[in-house]
Design a protein around this motif. Structure first.
Motif, PDB file in Angstrom:
ATOM      1  N   MET A   1       0.825  -1.205   0.000  1.00 32.32           N
ATOM      2  CA  MET A   1       0.000   0.000   0.000  1.00 32.32           C
ATOM      3  C   MET A   1       0.863   1.260   0.000  1.00 32.32           C
ATOM      4  SD  MET A   1      -3.232  -0.725  -0.167  1.00 32.32           S
ATOM      5  CE  MET A   1      -4.091   0.660   0.539  1.00 32.32           C
ATOM      6  N   GLN A   2       2.002   1.218   0.717  1.00 31.97           N
ATOM      7  CA  GLN A   2       2.913   2.365   0.717  1.00 31.97           C
ATOM      8  C   GLN A   2       3.502   2.581  -0.670  1.00 31.97           C
ATOM      9  OE1 GLN A   2       5.698   1.354   3.758  1.00 31.97           O
ATOM     10  NE2 GLN A   2       4.370   2.017   5.438  1.00 31.97           N
ATOM     11  N   TYR A   3       3.808   1.466  -1.352  1.00 38.58           N
ATOM     12  CA  TYR A   3       4.355   1.523  -2.707  1.00 38.58           C
ATOM     13  C   TYR A   3       3.347   2.191  -3.652  1.00 38.58           C
ATOM     14  CZ  TYR A   3       5.637  -0.359  -7.326  1.00 38.58           C
ATOM     15  OH  TYR A   3       5.947  -0.516  -8.656  1.00 38.58           O
ATOM     16  N   ILE A   4       2.075   1.794  -3.555  1.00 36.49           N
ATOM     17  CA  ILE A   4       1.030   2.352  -4.423  1.00 36.49           C
ATOM     18  C   ILE A   4       0.807   3.825  -4.101  1.00 36.49           C
ATOM     19  CG2 ILE A   4      -1.450   2.247  -4.963  1.00 36.49           C
ATOM     20  CD1 ILE A   4      -1.266  -0.789  -4.488  1.00 36.49           C
ATOM     21  N   ASN A   5       0.796   4.145  -2.821  1.00 31.81           N
ATOM     22  CA  ASN A   5       0.545   5.521  -2.406  1.00 31.81           C
ATOM     23  C   ASN A   5       1.639   6.476  -2.897  1.00 31.81           C
ATOM     24  OD1 ASN A   5      -1.295   7.216  -0.843  1.00 31.81           O
ATOM     25  ND2 ASN A   5       0.449   7.559   0.508  1.00 31.81           N
ATOM     26  N   ALA A   6       2.860   5.950  -3.075  1.00 33.02           N
ATOM     27  CA  ALA A   6       3.986   6.785  -3.502  1.00 33.02           C
ATOM     28  C   ALA A   6       4.024   7.010  -5.009  1.00 33.02           C
ATOM     29  CB  ALA A   6       5.298   6.160  -3.045  1.00 33.02           C
ATOM     30  N   LEU A   7       3.223   6.266  -5.765  1.00 31.82           N
ATOM     31  CA  LEU A   7       3.226   6.414  -7.216  1.00 31.82           C
ATOM     32  C   LEU A   7       2.636   7.755  -7.628  1.00 31.82           C
ATOM     33  CD1 LEU A   7       1.973   2.855  -8.312  1.00 31.82           C
ATOM     34  CD2 LEU A   7       4.319   3.729  -8.413  1.00 31.82           C
ATOM     35  N   GLU A   8       3.116   8.304  -8.728  1.00 29.72           N
ATOM     36  CA  GLU A   8       2.570   9.545  -9.256  1.00 29.72           C
ATOM     37  C   GLU A   8       1.185   9.303  -9.840  1.00 29.72           C
ATOM     38  OE1 GLU A   8       5.114  11.437 -12.028  1.00 29.72           O
ATOM     39  OE2 GLU A   8       6.811  11.634 -10.642  1.00 29.72           O
ATOM     40  N   ILE A   9       0.336  10.333  -9.770  1.00 33.99           N
ATOM     41  CA  ILE A   9      -1.012  10.231 -10.328  1.00 33.99           C
ATOM     42  C   ILE A   9      -0.916   9.967 -11.822  1.00 33.99           C
ATOM     43  CG2 ILE A   9      -3.220  11.399 -10.627  1.00 33.99           C
ATOM     44  CD1 ILE A   9      -2.439  10.803  -7.709  1.00 33.99           C
ATOM     45  N   GLY A  10      -1.668   8.965 -12.293  1.00 34.61           N
ATOM     46  CA  GLY A  10      -1.650   8.620 -13.711  1.00 34.61           C
ATOM     47  C   GLY A  10      -0.753   7.456 -14.041  1.00 34.61           C
ATOM     48  N   THR A  11       0.058   6.991 -13.077  1.00 35.69           N
ATOM     49  CA  THR A  11       0.957   5.860 -13.320  1.00 35.69           C
ATOM     50  C   THR A  11       0.172   4.562 -13.449  1.00 35.69           C
ATOM     51  OG1 THR A  11       2.698   6.939 -12.030  1.00 35.69           O
ATOM     52  CG2 THR A  11       2.941   4.580 -12.439  1.00 35.69           C
ATOM     53  N   LYS A  12       0.479   3.789 -14.494  1.00 39.61           N
ATOM     54  CA  LYS A  12      -0.150   2.484 -14.655  1.00 39.61           C
ATOM     55  C   LYS A  12       0.615   1.450 -13.824  1.00 39.61           C
ATOM     56  CE  LYS A  12      -2.112   3.111 -19.278  1.00 39.61           C
ATOM     57  NZ  LYS A  12      -2.210   2.542 -20.647  1.00 39.61           N
ATOM     58  N   LEU A  13      -0.097   0.495 -13.270  1.00 35.40           N
ATOM     59  CA  LEU A  13       0.560  -0.562 -12.512  1.00 35.40           C
ATOM     60  C   LEU A  13      -0.123  -1.886 -12.774  1.00 35.40           C
ATOM     61  CD1 LEU A  13      -0.446  -0.402  -8.753  1.00 35.40           C
ATOM     62  CD2 LEU A  13      -1.464   1.127 -10.399  1.00 35.40           C
ATOM     63  N   SER A  14       0.647  -2.949 -12.624  1.00 40.40           N
ATOM     64  CA  SER A  14       0.112  -4.294 -12.844  1.00 40.40           C
ATOM     65  C   SER A  14       0.562  -5.198 -11.714  1.00 40.40           C
ATOM     66  CB  SER A  14       0.614  -4.855 -14.177  1.00 40.40           C
ATOM     67  OG  SER A  14       2.015  -5.080 -14.132  1.00 40.40           O
ATOM     68  N   VAL A  15      -0.125  -6.312 -11.563  1.00 43.40           N
ATOM     69  CA  VAL A  15       0.208  -7.273 -10.515  1.00 43.40           C
ATOM     70  C   VAL A  15       1.621  -7.796 -10.695  1.00 43.40           C
ATOM     71  CG1 VAL A  15      -0.346  -9.549  -9.590  1.00 43.40           C
ATOM     72  CG2 VAL A  15      -2.191  -7.945 -10.115  1.00 43.40           C
ATOM     73  N   ARG A  16       1.978  -8.150 -11.937  1.00 44.88           N
ATOM     74  CA  ARG A  16       3.303  -8.745 -12.188  1.00 44.88           C
ATOM     75  C   ARG A  16       4.422  -7.751 -11.898  1.00 44.88           C
ATOM     76  NH1 ARG A  16       4.141 -11.737 -17.798  1.00 44.88           N
ATOM     77  NH2 ARG A  16       2.586 -13.042 -16.736  1.00 44.88           N
ATOM     78  N   THR A  17       4.283  -6.517 -12.403  1.00 46.04           N
ATOM     79  CA  THR A  17       5.328  -5.514 -12.196  1.00 46.04           C
ATOM     80  C   THR A  17       5.508  -5.197 -10.718  1.00 46.04           C
ATOM     81  OG1 THR A  17       4.815  -4.522 -14.344  1.00 46.04           O
ATOM     82  CG2 THR A  17       6.064  -3.183 -12.792  1.00 46.04           C
ATOM     83  N   MET A  18       4.391  -5.054 -10.027  1.00 45.70           N
ATOM     84  CA  MET A  18       4.453  -4.736  -8.602  1.00 45.70           C
ATOM     85  C   MET A  18       5.095  -5.870  -7.814  1.00 45.70           C
ATOM     86  SD  MET A  18       1.295  -3.516  -6.218  1.00 45.70           S
ATOM     87  CE  MET A  18       1.472  -3.341  -4.444  1.00 45.70           C
TER      88      MET A  18
END
Length: 430
Positions: A1-18
């Motif tokens: 959750m900390q990792y997601i919260n630190a992402l810039e607005i508009g950043t795409k993310l996926s299960v594999r990359t994360m």
């Protein structure tokens, strides 16, 4: 959750990359993304994927996103899906010549217009979204332009007037809901909650109670879920080595963060508890709410005027307290056509609302309190005609620190028309 919260607005993310970045399992990454989606940190859209978005506060709930507009008007998306989570600040009705229309269109607005392709292009170039009414479509060129600029272009089968009315109604309803105080508005999630674990003992409870000055603590399992409540009553007379697991009260009363403060107050008063654990859908502890915090919130909420006119406000708008030598508690008003029921007389539901509003006025003025209704028995003596002038007289039968009982009479020019007996649970004085 900390990792997601630190992402810039508009950043795409996926299960594999994360999972690769954090060196965790894909199952853990998937669970985190789902929790983030529930918290409003990410959004998953078809053909786009999962994107980090700006979390919306309740203060901005009256501002719709383009995606919400699609749902409200039962529309179809033609292009610009990347902009569905953007909020819009105004609507422009395209009922004028194009040259005149341009002056009203700016970035972040939504143009509501029919099958006028020139207007569609103009709006997109100005940074605005487009809602095409009447079920019309648009050209492939306009759709490509919408995709390039990330601005949604939508279509609805409704006409322009109906679409504008639907959106206005949705925004009006949101404004009213925004003013309803919820548990999440007053709890402090960052404040640590004193808790106990299943493996601890009565001696641990006594030490914790002496250290913090409390007597009621949630008991958590190894996953952070609330499984019990440990109180002084549970510990009384037990050996110091006895495990909390054997002493605690199981299946404790908890609440979700999105329930109204009034519901939390009613639960705490009815169950006689001073601390209410706030949990998520998996019963994981988020915060704790004290009786003092709830009562302070209720006092504040009772003094605030609602934004927008609710049904209760519309019903009671024409009624006011009447000065009389016979009684200090008379409310007088006129029955309007909007209050009519099936047979052209006043609706029974409206009558009940008027009588409860009169009772609330008496309790608030006499006891400096507010209340939650526990029971009400109503007798409708005879129908009341529209345009009648009526008088409502609440009479206090009994009032204690916790409850009140009232008799309420409603009279029209022909005499007694309705009567009610009301029992209410009182909030603490303010």
């Amino acid at each position: 959750m900390q990792y997601i919260n630190a992402l810039e607005i508009g950043t795409k993310l996926s299960v594999r990359t994360m999972a690769e970045d954090l060196e965790v399992s894909e199952g853990t990454a998937y669970k985190a993304i789902k929790e983030a989606e529930a918290a409003g940190l990410v959004s998953t859209k078809e053909r786009i994927g999962t994107v980090r978005i700006q979390r919306r506060n309740r203060e901005t709930l009256d501002r719709l996103t383009f995606g919400e507009v699609v749902e409200i008007v039962q529309g179809e998306l033609f292009g610009g899906a990347a902009g569905l989570d953007n909020t819009l600040h105004k609507f422009v009705i395209g009922a004028m010549e194009l040259d005149a229309m341009v002056r009203y269109i700016d970035a972040g607005s939504l143009l509501i217009v029919g099958n006028r392709e020139g207007a569609h292009r103009c709006a997109l170039e100005q940074g605005a979204g487009v809602l095409i009414t009447g079920g019309f479509g648009t050209s492939e060129e306009i759709k490509r332009l919408a995709d390039e600029k990330g601005l949604p272009i939508l279509s609805s089968k409704y006409d322009t007037f109906t679409v504008a009315s639907i959106i206005n109604r949705a925004m009006f309803d949101r404004l009213i809901r925004q003013k309803i105080m919820l548990v999440e508005d007053i709890v402090t999630y960052s404040r640590p909650v004193e808790t106990m674990r299943l493996g601890e003992t009565k001696n641990d409870y006594m030490l914790l109670a002496a250290r913090v000055g409390g007597s009621r603590f949630p008991v958590l399992d190894d996953r952070g879920r609330v499984v019990g409540m440990m109180t002084a009553k549970d510990a009384d007379g037990e050996p110091d080595t006895q495990l909390v697991d054997k002493l605690m009260t199981r299946s404790p009363i908890t609440a979700a963060p999105n329930i109204p403060i009034a519901s939390a107050a009613h639960t705490m008063a009815a169950e006689g508890i001073d601390l209410l654990p706030i949990v998520d859908k998996n019963r994981k502890l988020l915060a704790a709410l004290s009786r003092t915090e709830v009562l302070e919130a209720m006092r504040y909420a009772g003094k605030q005027k609602e934004s927008g006119e609710t049904f209760d406000e519309l019903i009671g708008a024409g009624f006011a307290k009447k000065e009389s030598e016979q009684s200090d508690w008379l409310y007088e008003g006129r029955i309007t056509p909007q209050m009519s029921g099936t047979f052209g007389t006043i609706s029974e539901g409206v009558l009940v609302t008027l009588m409860t509003q009169a009772a609330r006025g008496l309790i608030r003025e006499m006891g400096k309190r507010d209340y939650i209704i526990e029971s009400m028995t109503t007798y409708f003596v005879r129908p009341i005609q529209l345009e009648s002038e009526v008088v409502i007289q609440p009479s206090l039968l009994e009032m204690s620190r916790k409850s009140a009982k009232l008799e309420i009479e409603l009279r029209d020019p022909n005499g007694l028309a309705a009567k009610a007996m009301l029992t209410a649970q009182l909030m603490d004085p303010y």
